[in-house]
Design a protein around this motif. Structure first.
Motif, PDB file in Angstrom:
ATOM      1  N   GLU A 180      -8.323   3.185  -2.875  1.00 39.47           N
ATOM      2  CA  GLU A 180      -8.024   3.227  -4.300  1.00 39.47           C
ATOM      3  C   GLU A 180      -7.404   1.918  -4.793  1.00 39.47           C
ATOM      4  OE1 GLU A 180      -6.735   7.978  -4.028  1.00 39.47           O
ATOM      5  OE2 GLU A 180      -5.218   6.401  -4.270  1.00 39.47           O
ATOM      6  N   LEU A 181      -7.680   1.602  -6.042  1.00 33.95           N
ATOM      7  CA  LEU A 181      -6.977   0.546  -6.766  1.00 33.95           C
ATOM      8  C   LEU A 181      -6.321   1.179  -7.983  1.00 33.95           C
ATOM      9  CD1 LEU A 181      -6.361  -2.514  -7.305  1.00 33.95           C
ATOM     10  CD2 LEU A 181      -8.377  -2.483  -8.807  1.00 33.95           C
ATOM     11  N   TRP A 182      -4.990   1.067  -8.041  1.00 37.17           N
ATOM     12  CA  TRP A 182      -4.216   1.606  -9.151  1.00 37.17           C
ATOM     13  C   TRP A 182      -3.611   0.473  -9.954  1.00 37.17           C
ATOM     14  CZ3 TRP A 182      -3.295   6.876 -10.242  1.00 37.17           C
ATOM     15  CH2 TRP A 182      -3.832   7.771  -9.306  1.00 37.17           C
ATOM     16  N   GLY A 183      -3.389   0.717 -11.233  1.00 37.62           N
ATOM     17  CA  GLY A 183      -2.754  -0.282 -12.083  1.00 37.62           C
ATOM     18  C   GLY A 183      -2.115   0.383 -13.278  1.00 37.62           C
ATOM     19  N   GLY A 184      -1.542  -0.413 -14.130  1.00 36.84           N
ATOM     20  CA  GLY A 184      -0.909   0.091 -15.335  1.00 36.84           C
ATOM     21  C   GLY A 184      -0.562  -1.052 -16.252  1.00 36.84           C
ATOM     22  N   VAL A 185      -0.007  -0.736 -17.406  1.00 38.73           N
ATOM     23  CA  VAL A 185       0.340  -1.755 -18.381  1.00 38.73           C
ATOM     24  C   VAL A 185       1.376  -2.710 -17.787  1.00 38.73           C
ATOM     25  CG1 VAL A 185       1.307  -2.181 -20.655  1.00 38.73           C
ATOM     26  CG2 VAL A 185      -0.156  -0.190 -20.273  1.00 38.73           C
ATOM     27  N   ASN A 186       1.048  -4.004 -17.811  1.00 38.82           N
ATOM     28  CA  ASN A 186       1.962  -5.049 -17.330  1.00 38.82           C
ATOM     29  C   ASN A 186       2.395  -4.825 -15.883  1.00 38.82           C
ATOM     30  OD1 ASN A 186       1.980  -6.319 -19.892  1.00 38.82           O
ATOM     31  ND2 ASN A 186       3.545  -4.894 -20.603  1.00 38.82           N
ATOM     32  N   GLN A 187       1.506  -4.264 -15.084  1.00 38.95           N
ATOM     33  CA  GLN A 187       1.834  -4.012 -13.689  1.00 38.95           C
ATOM     34  C   GLN A 187       0.874  -4.750 -12.769  1.00 38.95           C
ATOM     35  OE1 GLN A 187       1.747   0.220 -13.147  1.00 38.95           O
ATOM     36  NE2 GLN A 187       3.762   0.546 -14.036  1.00 38.95           N
ATOM     37  N   THR A 188       1.382  -5.131 -11.610  1.00 37.31           N
ATOM     38  CA  THR A 188       0.525  -5.724 -10.588  1.00 37.31           C
ATOM     39  C   THR A 188      -0.329  -4.627  -9.975  1.00 37.31           C
ATOM     40  OG1 THR A 188       2.232  -7.371 -10.085  1.00 37.31           O
ATOM     41  CG2 THR A 188       0.523  -7.017  -8.417  1.00 37.31           C
ATOM     42  N   PRO A 189      -1.628  -4.870  -9.763  1.00 37.59           N
ATOM     43  CA  PRO A 189      -2.470  -3.830  -9.173  1.00 37.59           C
ATOM     44  C   PRO A 189      -1.995  -3.466  -7.774  1.00 37.59           C
ATOM     45  CG  PRO A 189      -3.585  -5.947  -9.138  1.00 37.59           C
ATOM     46  CD  PRO A 189      -2.363  -6.125  -9.985  1.00 37.59           C
ATOM     47  N   GLU A 190      -2.206  -2.226  -7.401  1.00 38.27           N
ATOM     48  CA  GLU A 190      -1.755  -1.735  -6.099  1.00 38.27           C
ATOM     49  C   GLU A 190      -2.895  -1.039  -5.384  1.00 38.27           C
ATOM     50  OE1 GLU A 190       1.663   1.140  -4.081  1.00 38.27           O
ATOM     51  OE2 GLU A 190       1.525   0.939  -6.266  1.00 38.27           O
ATOM     52  N   LEU A 191      -3.147  -1.466  -4.168  1.00 36.44           N
ATOM     53  CA  LEU A 191      -4.147  -0.830  -3.324  1.00 36.44           C
ATOM     54  C   LEU A 191      -3.486   0.297  -2.551  1.00 36.44           C
ATOM     55  CD1 LEU A 191      -5.744  -4.135  -2.053  1.00 36.44           C
ATOM     56  CD2 LEU A 191      -6.934  -2.420  -3.439  1.00 36.44           C
ATOM     57  N   MET A 216       0.840  -1.191   0.000  1.00 36.53           N
ATOM     58  CA  MET A 216       0.000   0.000   0.000  1.00 36.53           C
ATOM     59  C   MET A 216       0.875   1.240   0.000  1.00 36.53           C
ATOM     60  SD  MET A 216      -2.838   1.179   2.798  1.00 36.53           S
ATOM     61  CE  MET A 216      -1.590   1.473   4.036  1.00 36.53           C
ATOM     62  N   SER A 217       0.438   2.241  -0.730  1.00 32.52           N
ATOM     63  CA  SER A 217       1.198   3.492  -0.820  1.00 32.52           C
ATOM     64  C   SER A 217       0.231   4.655  -0.676  1.00 32.52           C
ATOM     65  CB  SER A 217       1.916   3.583  -2.164  1.00 32.52           C
ATOM     66  OG  SER A 217       2.462   4.854  -2.346  1.00 32.52           O
ATOM     67  N   GLU A 218       0.706   5.757  -0.100  1.00 31.04           N
ATOM     68  CA  GLU A 218      -0.148   6.923   0.053  1.00 31.04           C
ATOM     69  C   GLU A 218       0.238   8.055  -0.877  1.00 31.04           C
ATOM     70  OE1 GLU A 218      -0.778   8.239   4.065  1.00 31.04           O
ATOM     71  OE2 GLU A 218      -0.464   6.243   4.829  1.00 31.04           O
ATOM     72  N   ALA A 219       1.439   8.044  -1.437  1.00 32.04           N
ATOM     73  CA  ALA A 219       1.859   9.207  -2.211  1.00 32.04           C
ATOM     74  C   ALA A 219       2.670   8.857  -3.451  1.00 32.04           C
ATOM     75  CB  ALA A 219       2.684  10.141  -1.318  1.00 32.04           C
ATOM     76  N   VAL A 220       3.487   7.818  -3.378  1.00 34.71           N
ATOM     77  CA  VAL A 220       4.415   7.534  -4.459  1.00 34.71           C
ATOM     78  C   VAL A 220       3.707   6.800  -5.580  1.00 34.71           C
ATOM     79  CG1 VAL A 220       6.545   6.379  -5.082  1.00 34.71           C
ATOM     80  CG2 VAL A 220       6.311   7.436  -2.829  1.00 34.71           C
ATOM     81  N   GLY A 221       3.777   7.343  -6.791  1.00 27.77           N
ATOM     82  CA  GLY A 221       3.151   6.718  -7.944  1.00 27.77           C
ATOM     83  C   GLY A 221       4.180   6.036  -8.827  1.00 27.77           C
ATOM     84  N   ARG A 222       3.693   5.400  -9.897  1.00 26.55           N
ATOM     85  CA  ARG A 222       4.552   4.732 -10.845  1.00 26.55           C
ATOM     86  C   ARG A 222       4.219   5.235 -12.237  1.00 26.55           C
ATOM     87  NH1 ARG A 222       2.763  -1.242  -9.047  1.00 26.55           N
ATOM     88  NH2 ARG A 222       0.853  -0.318  -9.860  1.00 26.55           N
ATOM     89  N   PRO A 223       5.131   5.119 -13.180  1.00 27.91           N
ATOM     90  CA  PRO A 223       4.831   5.551 -14.547  1.00 27.91           C
ATOM     91  C   PRO A 223       3.624   4.801 -15.095  1.00 27.91           C
ATOM     92  CG  PRO A 223       7.183   5.128 -14.264  1.00 27.91           C
ATOM     93  CD  PRO A 223       6.509   4.643 -13.017  1.00 27.91           C
ATOM     94  N   ASN A 224       2.794   5.524 -15.839  1.00 33.22           N
ATOM     95  CA  ASN A 224       1.627   4.939 -16.506  1.00 33.22           C
ATOM     96  C   ASN A 224       0.563   4.423 -15.543  1.00 33.22           C
ATOM     97  OD1 ASN A 224       2.909   5.332 -19.071  1.00 33.22           O
ATOM     98  ND2 ASN A 224       4.097   3.462 -18.692  1.00 33.22           N
ATOM     99  N   ASP A 225       0.623   4.876 -14.286  1.00 35.64           N
ATOM    100  CA  ASP A 225      -0.416   4.491 -13.330  1.00 35.64           C
ATOM    101  C   ASP A 225      -1.775   4.997 -13.772  1.00 35.64           C
ATOM    102  OD1 ASP A 225       0.971   3.008 -11.557  1.00 35.64           O
ATOM    103  OD2 ASP A 225       0.975   4.465  -9.937  1.00 35.64           O
ATOM    104  N   GLU A 226      -2.802   4.193 -13.523  1.00 34.11           N
ATOM    105  CA  GLU A 226      -4.181   4.619 -13.756  1.00 34.11           C
ATOM    106  C   GLU A 226      -5.020   4.254 -12.546  1.00 34.11           C
ATOM    107  OE1 GLU A 226      -6.070   4.514 -17.757  1.00 34.11           O
ATOM    108  OE2 GLU A 226      -4.530   2.998 -18.147  1.00 34.11           O
ATOM    109  N   LEU A 227      -5.913   5.142 -12.176  1.00 37.13           N
ATOM    110  CA  LEU A 227      -6.832   4.895 -11.072  1.00 37.13           C
ATOM    111  C   LEU A 227      -8.023   4.111 -11.618  1.00 37.13           C
ATOM    112  CD1 LEU A 227      -7.768   5.363  -8.143  1.00 37.13           C
ATOM    113  CD2 LEU A 227      -8.766   7.525  -8.906  1.00 37.13           C
ATOM    114  N   TYR A 228      -8.179   2.879 -11.177  1.00 37.89           N
ATOM    115  CA  TYR A 228      -9.250   2.036 -11.691  1.00 37.89           C
ATOM    116  C   TYR A 228     -10.481   2.021 -10.785  1.00 37.89           C
ATOM    117  CZ  TYR A 228      -6.309   0.178 -15.405  1.00 37.89           C
ATOM    118  OH  TYR A 228      -5.539   0.051 -16.526  1.00 37.89           O
TER     119      TYR A 228
END
Length: 256
Positions: free
Chosen positions: A81-92, A1-13
């Motif tokens: 929140e649930l975040w994800g991206g191309v070829n990425q494991t989803p992140e809560l 779980m993360s509160e602030a740090v994002g990753r490239p191509n992240d999308e909020l699903y």
């Protein structure tokens, strides 16, 4: 779980937010168990659509940890929140946000046939950015329509009254509003009914309209497309607001 740090191509699903207040030292949220249930259903569905794994134990750990942090944070407007991206494991993730300024009324504006193309309109999350930009452009809460019938506001569910008869949108292409569901139960307890139906924006102008959501609760809509809406029935409005304020749940007491 993360509160602030994002990753490239992240999308909020998926996202689910609510208002937290502190009463006598206890953190509470209206209809919190319903928010948890809606978020759980949406995350499961999104993971299936995106061919991403849903790990039950990890998800439950995230919820428990989030509720602990939400309780410690106190008054605010947290978002699951649930975040994800191309070829990425989803992140809560949990976003702990301060409580914004609250209001008791709102202005509405319809967007006619130019409704945006939405990704799963019944799921709160990925469309938030589109809705925020639309509201800024209009300077009001945008009203979304399906086949010319009012579906919902970009951040609210709509309830309208014609005399003593209350109505909600019959559209299934919209987010299932927790606050609307609570108000429907209140109506039933008052031996009243909120009937699902279809209405155009032009016809809605003749009605008393409420815009409801988890953050603000029950707000009255004062204008639609620059035209004044019917004034609310003061006794009915006060009764529903008082009943809605009896739906707060202790954050620490939620079982899922």
């Amino acid at each position: 779980m993360s509160e602030a740090v994002g990753r490239p191509n992240d999308e909020l699903y998926v996202a689910d937010s609510f208002r937290v207040c502190v009463s006598r030292g206890t953190a509470e949220a209206r209809g919190l168990s319903r928010h948890i249930a809606r978020f759980t259903t949406s995350v499961r569905s999104a993971c299936t659509d995106l061919n991403m794994p849903f790990r039950e134990a990890d998800f439950e750990h995230f919820l428990r940890d989030s509720l602990t942090q939400i309780e410690k944070y106190g008054e605010g407007n947290p978002r699951l929140e649930l975040w994800g991206g191309v070829n990425q494991t989803p992140e809560l993730r949990l976003s702990l946000r301060p409580l914004p300024e609250l209001s008791e009324s709102i202005e509405l504006r319809s967007i006619g046939t130019d409704d945006p193309v939405l990704w799963h309109p019944e799921r709160k999350g990925r469309n938030i950015g589109v809705f925020s930009a639309l509201n800024r452009e209009l300077g009001a809460e945008a009203i979304l329509t399906n086949a010319d019938a009012v579906a919902e506001g970009t951040t609210t569910a709509l309830i309208w009254w014609i005399g003593s008869d209350g109505f909600i949108s019959a559209s299934t292409r919209r987010v299932a509003s927790v606050t609307e569901a609570l108000i429907c139960e209140i109506a039933e307890n008052r031996s009243e009914q909120l009937t699902p139906t279809h209405i155009t924006a032009d016809a809605l102008v003749e009605c008393e309209v409420w815009a409801v959501n988890a953050l603000h609760g029950l707000r009255t809509a004062t204008m639609l497309d620059g035209r004044p809406l019917a004034a609310p029935d003061p006794l009915r409005l006060a009764g529903y607001r008082a009943a809605l304020d009896r739906t707060w749940e202790k954050v620490a007491g939620i079982v899922f």
